[in-house]
Write a protein that holds these residues in place. Structure first.
Motif, PDB file in Angstrom:
ATOM      1  N   SER A 350       0.426 -36.528  35.858  1.00  0.00           N
ATOM      2  CA  SER A 350       1.262 -35.507  35.254  1.00  0.00           C
ATOM      3  C   SER A 350       1.112 -34.215  36.039  1.00  0.00           C
ATOM      4  CB  SER A 350       0.852 -35.306  33.788  1.00  0.00           C
ATOM      5  OG  SER A 350       1.628 -34.299  33.173  1.00  0.00           O
ATOM      6  N   CYS A 351       1.811 -33.183  35.593  1.00  0.00           N
ATOM      7  CA  CYS A 351       1.623 -31.871  36.216  1.00  0.00           C
ATOM      8  C   CYS A 351       0.279 -31.299  35.776  1.00  0.00           C
ATOM      9  CB  CYS A 351       2.761 -30.920  35.845  1.00  0.00           C
ATOM     10  SG  CYS A 351       2.661 -30.234  34.174  1.00  0.00           S
ATOM     11  N   ALA A 352      -0.186 -30.296  36.485  1.00  0.00           N
ATOM     12  CA  ALA A 352      -1.533 -29.775  36.242  1.00  0.00           C
ATOM     13  C   ALA A 352      -1.703 -29.189  34.849  1.00  0.00           C
ATOM     14  CB  ALA A 352      -1.862 -28.713  37.296  1.00  0.00           C
ATOM     15  N   GLN A 353      -0.636 -28.657  34.272  1.00  0.00           N
ATOM     16  CA  GLN A 353      -0.771 -27.961  32.993  1.00  0.00           C
ATOM     17  C   GLN A 353      -0.650 -28.881  31.790  1.00  0.00           C
ATOM     18  OE1 GLN A 353       1.489 -24.319  32.716  1.00  0.00           O
ATOM     19  NE2 GLN A 353       0.995 -23.709  34.805  1.00  0.00           N
ATOM     20  N   THR A 354      -0.254 -30.129  32.000  1.00  0.00           N
ATOM     21  CA  THR A 354      -0.220 -31.085  30.891  1.00  0.00           C
ATOM     22  C   THR A 354      -1.194 -32.242  31.102  1.00  0.00           C
ATOM     23  OG1 THR A 354       1.611 -32.283  31.947  1.00  0.00           O
ATOM     24  CG2 THR A 354       2.194 -30.579  30.361  1.00  0.00           C
ATOM     25  N   ALA A 355      -1.939 -32.191  32.211  1.00  0.00           N
ATOM     26  CA  ALA A 355      -2.804 -33.320  32.565  1.00  0.00           C
ATOM     27  C   ALA A 355      -4.044 -33.415  31.695  1.00  0.00           C
ATOM     28  CB  ALA A 355      -3.214 -33.224  34.038  1.00  0.00           C
ATOM     29  N   LEU A 356      -4.505 -32.292  31.142  1.00  0.00           N
ATOM     30  CA  LEU A 356      -5.751 -32.301  30.379  1.00  0.00           C
ATOM     31  C   LEU A 356      -5.488 -32.665  28.925  1.00  0.00           C
ATOM     32  CD1 LEU A 356      -7.513 -29.133  31.824  1.00  0.00           C
ATOM     33  CD2 LEU A 356      -7.838 -31.517  32.456  1.00  0.00           C
ATOM     34  N   LEU A 357      -5.509 -33.940  28.638  1.00  0.00           N
ATOM     35  CA  LEU A 357      -5.322 -34.408  27.261  1.00  0.00           C
ATOM     36  C   LEU A 357      -6.659 -34.419  26.526  1.00  0.00           C
ATOM     37  CD1 LEU A 357      -2.883 -37.454  27.606  1.00  0.00           C
ATOM     38  CD2 LEU A 357      -2.359 -35.155  26.800  1.00  0.00           C
ATOM     39  N   ASP A 358      -6.644 -33.977  25.285  1.00  0.00           N
ATOM     40  CA  ASP A 358      -7.835 -34.093  24.445  1.00  0.00           C
ATOM     41  C   ASP A 358      -7.875 -35.507  23.892  1.00  0.00           C
ATOM     42  OD1 ASP A 358      -9.983 -33.841  22.807  1.00  0.00           O
ATOM     43  OD2 ASP A 358      -9.147 -32.275  21.528  1.00  0.00           O
ATOM     44  N   SER A 359      -8.682 -36.358  24.518  1.00  0.00           N
ATOM     45  CA  SER A 359      -8.671 -37.784  24.187  1.00  0.00           C
ATOM     46  C   SER A 359      -9.769 -38.181  23.205  1.00  0.00           C
ATOM     47  CB  SER A 359      -8.815 -38.611  25.473  1.00  0.00           C
ATOM     48  OG  SER A 359      -9.999 -38.256  26.173  1.00  0.00           O
ATOM     49  N   LYS A 360     -10.293 -37.227  22.452  1.00  0.00           N
ATOM     50  CA  LYS A 360     -11.367 -37.546  21.510  1.00  0.00           C
ATOM     51  C   LYS A 360     -10.920 -38.550  20.462  1.00  0.00           C
ATOM     52  CE  LYS A 360     -13.814 -33.124  21.992  1.00  0.00           C
ATOM     53  NZ  LYS A 360     -14.260 -31.888  21.302  1.00  0.00           N
ATOM     54  N   GLU A 361      -9.635 -38.502  20.072  1.00  0.00           N
ATOM     55  CA  GLU A 361      -9.135 -39.411  19.044  1.00  0.00           C
ATOM     56  C   GLU A 361      -8.629 -40.729  19.631  1.00  0.00           C
ATOM     57  OE1 GLU A 361      -6.179 -37.386  16.819  1.00  0.00           O
ATOM     58  OE2 GLU A 361      -7.548 -35.874  16.014  1.00  0.00           O
ATOM     59  N   PHE A 362      -8.616 -40.860  20.959  1.00  0.00           N
ATOM     60  CA  PHE A 362      -8.134 -42.072  21.592  1.00  0.00           C
ATOM     61  C   PHE A 362      -9.255 -43.113  21.665  1.00  0.00           C
ATOM     62  CE2 PHE A 362      -4.917 -39.453  24.303  1.00  0.00           C
ATOM     63  CZ  PHE A 362      -4.269 -39.093  23.126  1.00  0.00           C
ATOM     64  N   LEU A 363      -8.864 -44.382  21.706  1.00  0.00           N
ATOM     65  CA  LEU A 363      -9.850 -45.454  21.801  1.00  0.00           C
ATOM     66  C   LEU A 363     -10.491 -45.513  23.177  1.00  0.00           C
ATOM     67  CD1 LEU A 363      -7.988 -48.311  19.874  1.00  0.00           C
ATOM     68  CD2 LEU A 363      -9.736 -46.738  19.015  1.00  0.00           C
ATOM     69  N   ALA A 364      -9.783 -45.023  24.188  1.00  0.00           N
ATOM     70  CA  ALA A 364     -10.302 -45.017  25.557  1.00  0.00           C
ATOM     71  C   ALA A 364     -10.087 -43.632  26.157  1.00  0.00           C
ATOM     72  CB  ALA A 364      -9.607 -46.087  26.401  1.00  0.00           C
ATOM     73  N   PRO A 365     -10.953 -43.200  27.061  1.00  0.00           N
ATOM     74  CA  PRO A 365     -10.791 -41.871  27.668  1.00  0.00           C
ATOM     75  C   PRO A 365      -9.555 -41.802  28.551  1.00  0.00           C
ATOM     76  CG  PRO A 365     -12.585 -43.070  28.725  1.00  0.00           C
ATOM     77  CD  PRO A 365     -12.177 -43.879  27.538  1.00  0.00           C
ATOM     78  N   VAL A 366      -9.002 -40.600  28.667  1.00  0.00           N
ATOM     79  CA  VAL A 366      -7.854 -40.340  29.535  1.00  0.00           C
ATOM     80  C   VAL A 366      -8.291 -39.348  30.605  1.00  0.00           C
ATOM     81  CG1 VAL A 366      -5.475 -39.520  29.688  1.00  0.00           C
ATOM     82  CG2 VAL A 366      -6.254 -40.727  27.629  1.00  0.00           C
ATOM     83  N   ILE A 367      -8.200 -39.754  31.870  1.00  0.00           N
ATOM     84  CA  ILE A 367      -8.635 -38.909  32.973  1.00  0.00           C
ATOM     85  C   ILE A 367      -7.450 -38.608  33.898  1.00  0.00           C
ATOM     86  CG2 ILE A 367     -10.993 -39.790  32.879  1.00  0.00           C
ATOM     87  CD1 ILE A 367     -10.368 -41.516  35.323  1.00  0.00           C
ATOM     88  N   THR A 368      -7.673 -37.752  34.877  1.00  0.00           N
ATOM     89  CA  THR A 368      -6.627 -37.354  35.812  1.00  0.00           C
ATOM     90  C   THR A 368      -6.830 -38.044  37.158  1.00  0.00           C
ATOM     91  OG1 THR A 368      -7.892 -35.479  36.599  1.00  0.00           O
ATOM     92  CG2 THR A 368      -6.509 -35.111  34.678  1.00  0.00           C
ATOM     93  N   PRO A 369      -5.854 -37.979  38.067  1.00  0.00           N
ATOM     94  CA  PRO A 369      -6.003 -38.658  39.363  1.00  0.00           C
ATOM     95  C   PRO A 369      -7.239 -38.217  40.137  1.00  0.00           C
ATOM     96  CG  PRO A 369      -3.708 -38.114  39.011  1.00  0.00           C
ATOM     97  CD  PRO A 369      -4.467 -37.503  37.877  1.00  0.00           C
ATOM     98  N   PHE A 370      -7.561 -36.945  40.136  1.00  0.00           N
ATOM     99  CA  PHE A 370      -8.745 -36.503  40.868  1.00  0.00           C
ATOM    100  C   PHE A 370     -10.019 -37.071  40.253  1.00  0.00           C
ATOM    101  CE2 PHE A 370     -12.071 -33.135  41.447  1.00  0.00           C
ATOM    102  CZ  PHE A 370     -12.388 -33.497  42.748  1.00  0.00           C
ATOM    103  N   GLU A 371     -10.071 -37.116  38.931  1.00  0.00           N
ATOM    104  CA  GLU A 371     -11.233 -37.700  38.270  1.00  0.00           C
ATOM    105  C   GLU A 371     -11.334 -39.190  38.590  1.00  0.00           C
ATOM    106  OE1 GLU A 371     -11.188 -34.569  34.506  1.00  0.00           O
ATOM    107  OE2 GLU A 371     -10.229 -36.521  34.327  1.00  0.00           O
ATOM    108  N   ALA A 372     -10.179 -39.840  38.747  1.00  0.00           N
ATOM    109  CA  ALA A 372     -10.184 -41.253  39.146  1.00  0.00           C
ATOM    110  C   ALA A 372     -10.757 -41.412  40.544  1.00  0.00           C
ATOM    111  CB  ALA A 372      -8.765 -41.816  39.080  1.00  0.00           C
ATOM    112  N   VAL A 373     -10.442 -40.472  41.428  1.00  0.00           N
ATOM    113  CA  VAL A 373     -11.018 -40.512  42.771  1.00  0.00           C
ATOM    114  C   VAL A 373     -12.536 -40.421  42.696  1.00  0.00           C
ATOM    115  CG1 VAL A 373     -11.193 -39.285  44.974  1.00  0.00           C
ATOM    116  CG2 VAL A 373      -8.969 -39.549  43.875  1.00  0.00           C
TER     117      VAL A 373
END
Length: 422
Positions: A350-373
């Motif tokens: 996503s774009c930089a300003q919408t990439a940081l999702l608060d995934s505390k309520e999700f069953l699995a974490p949500v990370i960004t492309p750089f974090e994947a690297v």
């Protein structure tokens, strides 16, 4: 403020007429939708019946990005984007940005800036929400008067709006003209005006005799003399505590930052919440290392370069010996992601300003492309501690726009130079 001035009706009309557009999509965020009919009527009265206008609302992804998919449904020639914008480049359609003109007490803001200049031992870089760009010239003028007899050794650097329109297929304007064309003000002229009038005020353009380092973030650009680091400057943010500000705090997390709240006319310095976000991002990277199946969430269908990044994520995950699925679902939420329980982690493109999702309520974490690297690269697995120490500084960058990146932040994993998203 006058309605037509706030929504820049005249400039919008000129933009449409000079390019002979006949189908124009008007994109409004939810908070401005109430004014959409008045804006459309004002434009139609100037443009006549030869131009068809379409109002777009409820975008499939973040409202800060240009909704090219929605515009393509009516075969629009261009998009006029209203309100807050992340300034991510478009893939196919030209776009004009109308940021709006939020109210601000320029004198009070200048006094707060002068106070920081007198109490801090650092030079200052002034960044701001794009809705306050209209007040920048007045702020410079007031600051020049306040600092007329100042003997301070510190200086104030003002960031400028990079551009107010985007054309992915090229424009009649040169790149330099488009870069310095916001509101018809030539920033080159302002450099000479303020730099010669007061040595404490420095605008975006560097002295042509001295090499500079260019920075760009969230639609703003500014230059630093070579050899100077951002950590050596105090960042003075004008605006609200929105995703654009969070992006600044996480990107320059080693800098001292103050925020001027234009609505309350006060100065704030405590940003502990943003600092905690950075710690959580590090925790999510550590969890992602143990994932076997990775879901790639497509968070944009319009930002230029998103297909390339998705392909690079697939290759990265495959090299790490993991399986990936590509998922397109609009705005992610816990209910949607719960349909894919086999995914151990999701990578959100996503774009930089919408990439940081608060995934505390999700069953699995949500990370960004750089974090994947960081989590999946071969170099990371072989030298886990060294890579984290070199790269993990919270830099939040958008994958599609070039920007100066210090050498210590380059990723040597075979991926193209992402603007690092955390």
């Amino acid at each position: 403020m006058d309605f037509e001035a706030n929504y820049e009706i005249s400039r919008t009309v000129d933009f449409i007429r000079t390019r002979n557009f006949t189908k124009v999509a008007l994109q409004f965020p939810d908070e401005l939708l109430k004014d959409s009919t008045r804006v459309a009527k004002a434009l139609r009265s100037e443009l006549g019946k030869g131009v068809r206008l379409y109002v777009m609302a409820d975008t499939a992804y973040g409202s800060c990005c240009v909704d090219e998919i929605g515009a393509s449904h009516v075969d629009a020639d261009c998009v006029v984007h209203y309100g807050h914008a992340c300034m991510s480049p478009t893939s196919t359609l030209p776009a004009l940005f109308v940021f709006g003109k939020a109210s601000i007490d320029v004198n009070a803001c200048a006094e707060s800036l002068r106070h920081c200049l007198s109490t801090a031992s650092k030079h200052i870089v002034v960044l701001y929400g794009l809705e306050y760009a209209h007040a920048l010239e007045n702020l410079k003028t007031v600051m020049a008067e306040l600092l007329q007899f100042s003997v301070s050794n510190s200086s104030v650097h003002f960031a400028e709006v990079a551009c107010s329109s985007i054309n992915p297929s090229g424009d009649k304007m040169t790149e330099k003209e488009q870069l310095y064309s916001h509101n018809g003000v030539s920033d080159i002229e302002e450099v000479h005006k303020y730099a010669n009038g007061n040595s404490s005020l420095i605008s975006v353009d560097c002295n042509k005799l001295e090499p500079c380092t260019k920075y760009s973030l969230g639609g703003l650009i500014w230059n630093m003399p070579v050899g100077h680091k951002m950590e050596d400057y105090l960042l003075f943010w004008i605006g609200s505590e929105n995703p654009a500000f969070t992006n600044v705090v996480l990107t320059f997390n080693n800098c001292e930052i103050v925020r001027y709240d234009a609505e309350q006319s006060n100065l704030l310095k405590d940003f502990a919440y943003q600092r905690r976000i950075l710690k959580r991002r590090y925790y999510l990277v550590e969890k992602a290392k143990d994932a076997n199946i990775v879901g790639i969430l497509v968070g944009t269908l319009g930002v230029a370069g998103y297909l390339r990044i998705i392909q690079q994520m697939k290759e990265l995950i495959e090299r790490a010996g993991k399986k990936s699925y590509t998922l397109v679902m609009g705005r992610p939420n816990s209910a949607k992601l719960a349909n894919f329980p086999e995914c151990d982690v999701f990578v959100y493109v996503s774009c930089a300003q919408t990439a940081l999702l608060d995934s505390k309520e999700f069953l699995a974490p949500v990370i960004t492309p750089f974090e994947a690297v960081l989590a999946f690269s071969r170099l990371q697995r072989e030298h886990p501690h060294a890579i984290i120490q070199v790269l993990w500084d919270g830099t939040v960058l958008d994958f599609s726009v070039e920007q100066h990146t210090p050498p210590s932040r380059h990723v040597s994993s075979g991926l193209e130079s992402l603007r690092l998203c955390t």
